[in-house]
Design a protein around this motif. Structure first.
Motif, PDB file in Angstrom:
ATOM      1  N   ALA A 222       0.844  -1.195   0.000  1.00  0.00           N
ATOM      2  CA  ALA A 222       0.000   0.000   0.000  1.00  0.00           C
ATOM      3  C   ALA A 222       0.875   1.240   0.000  1.00  0.00           C
ATOM      4  N   LEU A 223       0.458   2.242  -0.741  1.00  0.00           N
ATOM      5  CA  LEU A 223       1.250   3.452  -0.846  1.00  0.00           C
ATOM      6  C   LEU A 223       1.110   4.294   0.406  1.00  0.00           C
ATOM      7  N   SER A 224       2.206   4.939   0.765  1.00  0.00           N
ATOM      8  CA  SER A 224       2.161   5.890   1.865  1.00  0.00           C
ATOM      9  C   SER A 224       3.029   7.052   1.453  1.00  0.00           C
ATOM     10  N   ARG A 225       3.446   7.863   2.379  1.00  0.00           N
ATOM     11  CA  ARG A 225       4.277   9.025   2.045  1.00  0.00           C
ATOM     12  C   ARG A 225       5.658   8.597   1.584  1.00  0.00           C
ATOM     13  N   THR A 226       6.177   9.325   0.622  1.00  0.00           N
ATOM     14  CA  THR A 226       7.509   8.985   0.127  1.00  0.00           C
ATOM     15  C   THR A 226       8.602   9.567   1.014  1.00  0.00           C
ATOM     16  N   GLU A 227       8.300  10.631   1.747  1.00  0.00           N
ATOM     17  CA  GLU A 227       9.335  11.287   2.545  1.00  0.00           C
ATOM     18  C   GLU A 227       8.924  11.364   4.016  1.00  0.00           C
ATOM     19  N   PRO A 228       9.800  10.918   4.911  1.00  0.00           N
ATOM     20  CA  PRO A 228       9.498  11.029   6.345  1.00  0.00           C
ATOM     21  C   PRO A 228       9.593  12.473   6.832  1.00  0.00           C
ATOM     22  N   ASP A 229       9.026  12.700   8.009  1.00  0.00           N
ATOM     23  CA  ASP A 229       9.186  14.006   8.656  1.00  0.00           C
ATOM     24  C   ASP A 229      10.651  14.241   9.004  1.00  0.00           C
ATOM     25  N   ARG A 230      10.996  15.500   9.082  1.00  0.00           N
ATOM     26  CA  ARG A 230      12.367  15.867   9.483  1.00  0.00           C
ATOM     27  C   ARG A 230      12.721  15.267  10.846  1.00  0.00           C
ATOM     28  N   ASN A 231      11.729  15.165  11.720  1.00  0.00           N
ATOM     29  CA  ASN A 231      11.975  14.629  13.062  1.00  0.00           C
ATOM     30  C   ASN A 231      11.374  13.240  13.232  1.00  0.00           C
ATOM     31  N   CYS A 232      11.366  12.472  12.178  1.00  0.00           N
ATOM     32  CA  CYS A 232      10.763  11.129  12.219  1.00  0.00           C
ATOM     33  C   CYS A 232      11.219  10.381  13.479  1.00  0.00           C
ATOM     34  N   PRO A 233      10.252   9.917  14.285  1.00  0.00           N
ATOM     35  CA  PRO A 233      10.623   9.280  15.555  1.00  0.00           C
ATOM     36  C   PRO A 233      10.615   7.750  15.506  1.00  0.00           C
ATOM     37  N   LEU A 234      10.441   7.162  14.316  1.00  0.00           N
ATOM     38  CA  LEU A 234      10.109   5.742  14.250  1.00  0.00           C
ATOM     39  C   LEU A 234      11.253   4.813  14.671  1.00  0.00           C
ATOM     40  N   CYS A 235      12.486   5.274  14.536  1.00  0.00           N
ATOM     41  CA  CYS A 235      13.631   4.448  14.971  1.00  0.00           C
ATOM     42  C   CYS A 235      14.334   5.185  16.114  1.00  0.00           C
ATOM     43  N   PRO A 236      14.065   4.809  17.349  1.00  0.00           N
ATOM     44  CA  PRO A 236      14.599   5.581  18.480  1.00  0.00           C
ATOM     45  C   PRO A 236      16.118   5.706  18.469  1.00  0.00           C
ATOM     46  N   ARG A 237      16.811   4.632  18.112  1.00  0.00           N
ATOM     47  CA  ARG A 237      18.276   4.702  18.113  1.00  0.00           C
ATOM     48  C   ARG A 237      18.774   5.722  17.081  1.00  0.00           C
ATOM     49  N   LEU A 238      18.171   5.712  15.892  1.00  0.00           N
ATOM     50  CA  LEU A 238      18.612   6.628  14.838  1.00  0.00           C
ATOM     51  C   LEU A 238      18.180   8.058  15.143  1.00  0.00           C
ATOM     52  N   LYS A 239      17.035   8.202  15.779  1.00  0.00           N
ATOM     53  CA  LYS A 239      16.596   9.533  16.194  1.00  0.00           C
ATOM     54  C   LYS A 239      17.613  10.117  17.184  1.00  0.00           C
ATOM     55  N   GLY A 240      18.051   9.291  18.152  1.00  0.00           N
ATOM     56  CA  GLY A 240      19.023   9.766  19.129  1.00  0.00           C
ATOM     57  C   GLY A 240      20.355  10.121  18.477  1.00  0.00           C
ATOM     58  N   PHE A 241      20.780   9.296  17.528  1.00  0.00           N
ATOM     59  CA  PHE A 241      22.053   9.543  16.841  1.00  0.00           C
ATOM     60  C   PHE A 241      21.984  10.843  16.039  1.00  0.00           C
TER      61      PHE A 241
END
Ligand code: SF4
Length: 229
Positions: free
Chosen positions: A19-38
């Motif tokens: 299913a299609l969704s957005r092609t671009e995440p938000d600038r502050n995408c929180p979905l991967c906590p480790r990568l958000k912290g990095f």
């Protein structure tokens, strides 16, 4: 001669595209906590860098999509354009220019005026991971953005996967089983109207160790060019 394997599940037949969704995440995408912290640490340390999910670059109407692994810390994560600013970009953009998939002069800056021709570049994981190594859960979490990117390319005919992780994620984004087409440099997998081309990643490590030579890399794009005449 390149052997072409055929993947029986046909994404172009409309059977399995996610299913299609957005092609671009938000600038502050929180979905991967480790990568958000990095990412947030990098913003503190280097406030002038991009330090955000790196958007795809190029033509959504292109017939070619190149899928990399993830932004490099001092490459795309710094500049905000895929493969821009580190060694991997030097080899990739030189090769794209040579085979007519880019126009202009690559100067390792997002404002260098380089444009892609019939081509788009994205990454399996949009945020820079520590040591260039995203975790399996992060690859899975970011895949909907890759799926959506693929789903919004109506003329797509060729996907070049740079490395095994990009290969696996592209397969899944196309709705195919991961075992359907084993990764091998130079392999071409037919999936309905699409072909998936495998290449080792054009990283400095791979070229320094001669796992990938510039000629090996060029041969993949020569094949794509011949197929997309
Ligand atoms: S890697 Fe993808 S899903 Fe994960 S935080 Fe970054 S943009 Fe969001």
């Amino acid at each position: 001669m390149t052997r072409i394997s055929t993947i029986e599940n046909d994404p172009a037949g409309g059977k399995a595209l996610p299913a299609l969704s957005r092609t671009e995440p938000d600038r502050n995408c929180p979905l991967c906590p480790r990568l958000k912290g990095f990412r947030e640490e990098a913003r503190q340390r280097e406030p002038d860098w991009f330090n955000s999910p790196v958007p795809s670059f190029g033509d959504p109407d292109g017939r070619l999509l190149i899928v990399g692994l993830a932004p490099g810390l001092q490459g795309a994560n710094r500049t905000g354009r895929p493969f821009t600013g580190d060694f991997a970009g030097d080899l990739l953009y030189a090769t794209l220019l040579e085979y007519g998939f880019a126009r202009g002069v690559y100067q390792a800056r997002p404002d260098d005026g380089l444009t892609l021709v019939d081509c788009r570049i994205s990454n399996a994981v949009r945020c820079v991971p520590p040591q260039n190594k995203p975790l399996p859960a992060e690859i899975n979490t970011c895949r909907p953005f890759l799926s959506a990117t693929i789903g919004t390319m109506p003329r797509l005919r060729a996907v070049v996967a740079l490395g095994r992780v990009a290969h696996e994620s592209a397969l899944k984004a196309l709705g195919l089983r991961s075992g359907a087409a084993p990764f091998a440099h130079g392999a071409v997998h037919q999936a309905g109207a699409l072909k998936l081309y495998d290449s080792y990643h054009c990283s400095r490590y791979n070229t320094n160790t001669r796992v990938l030579t510039p000629d090996m890399f060029r041969s993949v794009f020569a094949r794509v060019r011949a197929d997309l005449r």
